[in-house]
Write a protein that holds these residues in place. Sequence first.
Motif, PDB file in Angstrom:
ATOM      1  N   MET A 187       0.748  -1.139   0.006  1.00 21.73           N
ATOM      2  CA  MET A 187      -0.145  -0.029  -0.134  1.00 21.73           C
ATOM      3  C   MET A 187       0.834   1.269   0.125  1.00 21.73           C
ATOM      4  N   ASP A 188       0.791   2.079  -1.281  1.00 21.44           N
ATOM      5  CA  ASP A 188       1.593   3.018  -1.291  1.00 21.44           C
ATOM      6  C   ASP A 188       1.107   4.569  -0.834  1.00 21.44           C
ATOM      7  N   LYS A 189      -0.429   4.348  -0.599  1.00 22.08           N
ATOM      8  CA  LYS A 189      -1.007   5.648  -0.170  1.00 22.08           C
ATOM      9  C   LYS A 189      -0.719   5.982   0.822  1.00 22.08           C
ATOM     10  N   LEU A 190      -0.591   7.504   1.124  1.00 24.79           N
ATOM     11  CA  LEU A 190      -0.288   8.207   2.279  1.00 24.79           C
ATOM     12  C   LEU A 190      -1.386   8.699   2.963  1.00 24.79           C
ATOM     13  N   PHE A 191      -1.531   8.468   4.192  1.00 24.72           N
ATOM     14  CA  PHE A 191      -2.939   8.964   5.240  1.00 24.72           C
ATOM     15  C   PHE A 191      -2.467   9.804   6.024  1.00 24.72           C
ATOM     16  N   LYS A 192      -3.258  10.755   6.445  1.00 26.81           N
ATOM     17  CA  LYS A 192      -2.911  11.983   7.500  1.00 26.81           C
ATOM     18  C   LYS A 192      -3.046  11.325   8.887  1.00 26.81           C
ATOM     19  N   HIS A 193      -3.898  10.467   9.038  1.00 27.00           N
ATOM     20  CA  HIS A 193      -3.976   9.798  10.733  1.00 27.00           C
ATOM     21  C   HIS A 193      -3.708   8.481  10.621  1.00 27.00           C
ATOM     22  N   ILE A 194      -3.741   7.530   9.783  1.00 34.10           N
ATOM     23  CA  ILE A 194      -3.210   6.236   9.768  1.00 34.10           C
ATOM     24  C   ILE A 194      -2.141   5.869   9.160  1.00 34.10           C
ATOM     25  N   HIS A 195      -1.153   4.939   9.488  1.00 36.05           N
ATOM     26  CA  HIS A 195      -0.123   4.625   8.909  1.00 36.05           C
ATOM     27  C   HIS A 195      -0.056   3.065   8.757  1.00 36.05           C
ATOM     28  N   PRO A 196      -0.465   2.555   7.800  1.00 33.74           N
ATOM     29  CA  PRO A 196      -0.776   0.924   8.030  1.00 33.74           C
ATOM     30  C   PRO A 196       0.635  -0.197   7.814  1.00 33.74           C
ATOM     31  N   ASN A 197       1.680   0.558   8.000  1.00 32.47           N
ATOM     32  CA  ASN A 197       2.633  -0.398   7.664  1.00 32.47           C
ATOM     33  C   ASN A 197       2.813  -1.503   8.746  1.00 32.47           C
ATOM     34  N   ARG A 198       2.281  -1.068   9.993  1.00 32.71           N
ATOM     35  CA  ARG A 198       2.608  -2.171  11.060  1.00 32.71           C
ATOM     36  C   ARG A 198       1.478  -3.325  10.672  1.00 32.71           C
ATOM     37  N   ILE A 199       0.205  -2.858  10.409  1.00 32.62           N
ATOM     38  CA  ILE A 199      -0.959  -3.692  10.044  1.00 32.62           C
ATOM     39  C   ILE A 199      -0.621  -4.784   8.967  1.00 32.62           C
ATOM     40  N   GLU A 200       0.027  -4.156   8.032  1.00 30.06           N
ATOM     41  CA  GLU A 200       0.503  -4.778   6.937  1.00 30.06           C
ATOM     42  C   GLU A 200       1.543  -5.812   7.230  1.00 30.06           C
ATOM     43  N   GLU A 201       2.250  -5.284   7.871  1.00 34.92           N
ATOM     44  CA  GLU A 201       3.216  -6.503   8.568  1.00 34.92           C
ATOM     45  C   GLU A 201       2.775  -7.640   9.307  1.00 34.92           C
ATOM     46  N   LEU A 202       1.911  -7.244  10.016  1.00 32.27           N
ATOM     47  CA  LEU A 202       0.990  -8.222  10.836  1.00 32.27           C
ATOM     48  C   LEU A 202       0.257  -9.120  10.032  1.00 32.27           C
ATOM     49  N   ALA A 203      -0.396  -8.341   8.876  1.00 29.53           N
ATOM     50  CA  ALA A 203      -1.502  -9.605   7.939  1.00 29.53           C
ATOM     51  C   ALA A 203      -0.440 -10.198   7.037  1.00 29.53           C
ATOM     52  N   ALA A 204       0.776  -9.739   6.878  1.00 34.02           N
ATOM     53  CA  ALA A 204       1.704 -10.729   6.232  1.00 34.02           C
ATOM     54  C   ALA A 204       1.083 -11.128   4.592  1.00 34.02           C
ATOM     55  N   GLY A 205       0.306 -10.346   3.997  1.00 35.25           N
ATOM     56  CA  GLY A 205      -0.097 -10.654   2.613  1.00 35.25           C
ATOM     57  C   GLY A 205      -1.727 -11.417   2.910  1.00 35.25           C
ATOM     58  N   ASP A 206      -2.048 -11.726   4.161  1.00 33.65           N
ATOM     59  CA  ASP A 206      -3.385 -12.088   4.406  1.00 33.65           C
ATOM     60  C   ASP A 206      -4.639 -11.061   4.403  1.00 33.65           C
ATOM     61  N   THR A 207      -5.097 -10.896   2.914  1.00 32.32           N
ATOM     62  CA  THR A 207      -6.227  -9.813   2.778  1.00 32.32           C
ATOM     63  C   THR A 207      -7.362  -9.978   3.729  1.00 32.32           C
ATOM     64  N   GLU A 208      -7.766 -11.130   3.983  1.00 32.05           N
ATOM     65  CA  GLU A 208      -8.903 -11.430   4.888  1.00 32.05           C
ATOM     66  C   GLU A 208      -8.511 -11.124   6.268  1.00 32.05           C
ATOM     67  N   PHE A 209      -7.446 -11.381   6.746  1.00 28.02           N
ATOM     68  CA  PHE A 209      -7.362 -11.061   8.060  1.00 28.02           C
ATOM     69  C   PHE A 209      -6.874  -9.477   8.284  1.00 28.02           C
ATOM     70  N   TYR A 210      -6.445  -8.832   7.055  1.00 29.69           N
ATOM     71  CA  TYR A 210      -6.290  -7.323   7.016  1.00 29.69           C
ATOM     72  C   TYR A 210      -7.724  -6.742   7.107  1.00 29.69           C
ATOM     73  N   LEU A 211      -8.605  -7.050   6.364  1.00 27.92           N
ATOM     74  CA  LEU A 211      -9.747  -6.510   6.340  1.00 27.92           C
ATOM     75  C   LEU A 211     -10.658  -6.933   7.710  1.00 27.92           C
ATOM     76  N   GLU A 212     -10.307  -8.037   8.364  1.00 22.82           N
ATOM     77  CA  GLU A 212     -10.983  -8.101   9.639  1.00 22.82           C
ATOM     78  C   GLU A 212     -10.634  -7.338  10.623  1.00 22.82           C
ATOM     79  N   ILE A 213      -9.139  -6.895  10.653  1.00 23.75           N
ATOM     80  CA  ILE A 213      -8.673  -6.097  11.606  1.00 23.75           C
ATOM     81  C   ILE A 213      -9.298  -4.481  11.281  1.00 23.75           C
ATOM     82  N   ILE A 214      -9.122  -4.431  10.249  1.00 21.22           N
ATOM     83  CA  ILE A 214      -9.771  -2.853   9.822  1.00 21.22           C
ATOM     84  C   ILE A 214     -11.521  -2.880  10.185  1.00 21.22           C
ATOM     85  N   ASP A 215     -12.047  -3.790   9.987  1.00 25.00           N
ATOM     86  CA  ASP A 215     -13.457  -3.843  10.452  1.00 25.00           C
ATOM     87  C   ASP A 215     -13.736  -3.776  12.079  1.00 25.00           C
TER      88      ASP A 215
END
Length: 117
Positions: A1-29
């Motif tokens: 994810m290259d998009k820069l946000f003002k309030h969130i910085h998803p680098n950490r959650i991207e590392e935790l998700a390790a490519g698992d989109t379903e897990f990533y979506l669940e954490i966001i939800d």
Amino acid sequence: MDKLFKHIHPNRIEELAAGDTEFYLEIIDIFLIQIPDFTHKMKAAMQEENWQVLAREAHTAKSSALTFGMEETGALLKEIQLLAENNELATLPALVNKAIENLEAAVPELQELKNSL
């Protein structure tokens, strides 16, 4: 994810998700559900002057905020927690308002992130 946000910085959650989109979506939800809950409980605790509840909510919200790289908000929530635990109330209303503002501002960014996955 290259998009820069003002309030969130998803680098950490991207590392935790390790490519698992379903897990990533669940954490966001989960965080999208938690934000209104955190903000409601913190506002209520302020109104009721229940500093123990405020400290607990700030602590819980801090962990979630930090998962999404919200370092400034995490620091604010930690400060709220410590001040509430120590009954140092002078600056609490302004800090709580700022933390709530930051959490609520993250919602559209989280939605955008979710939609991009």
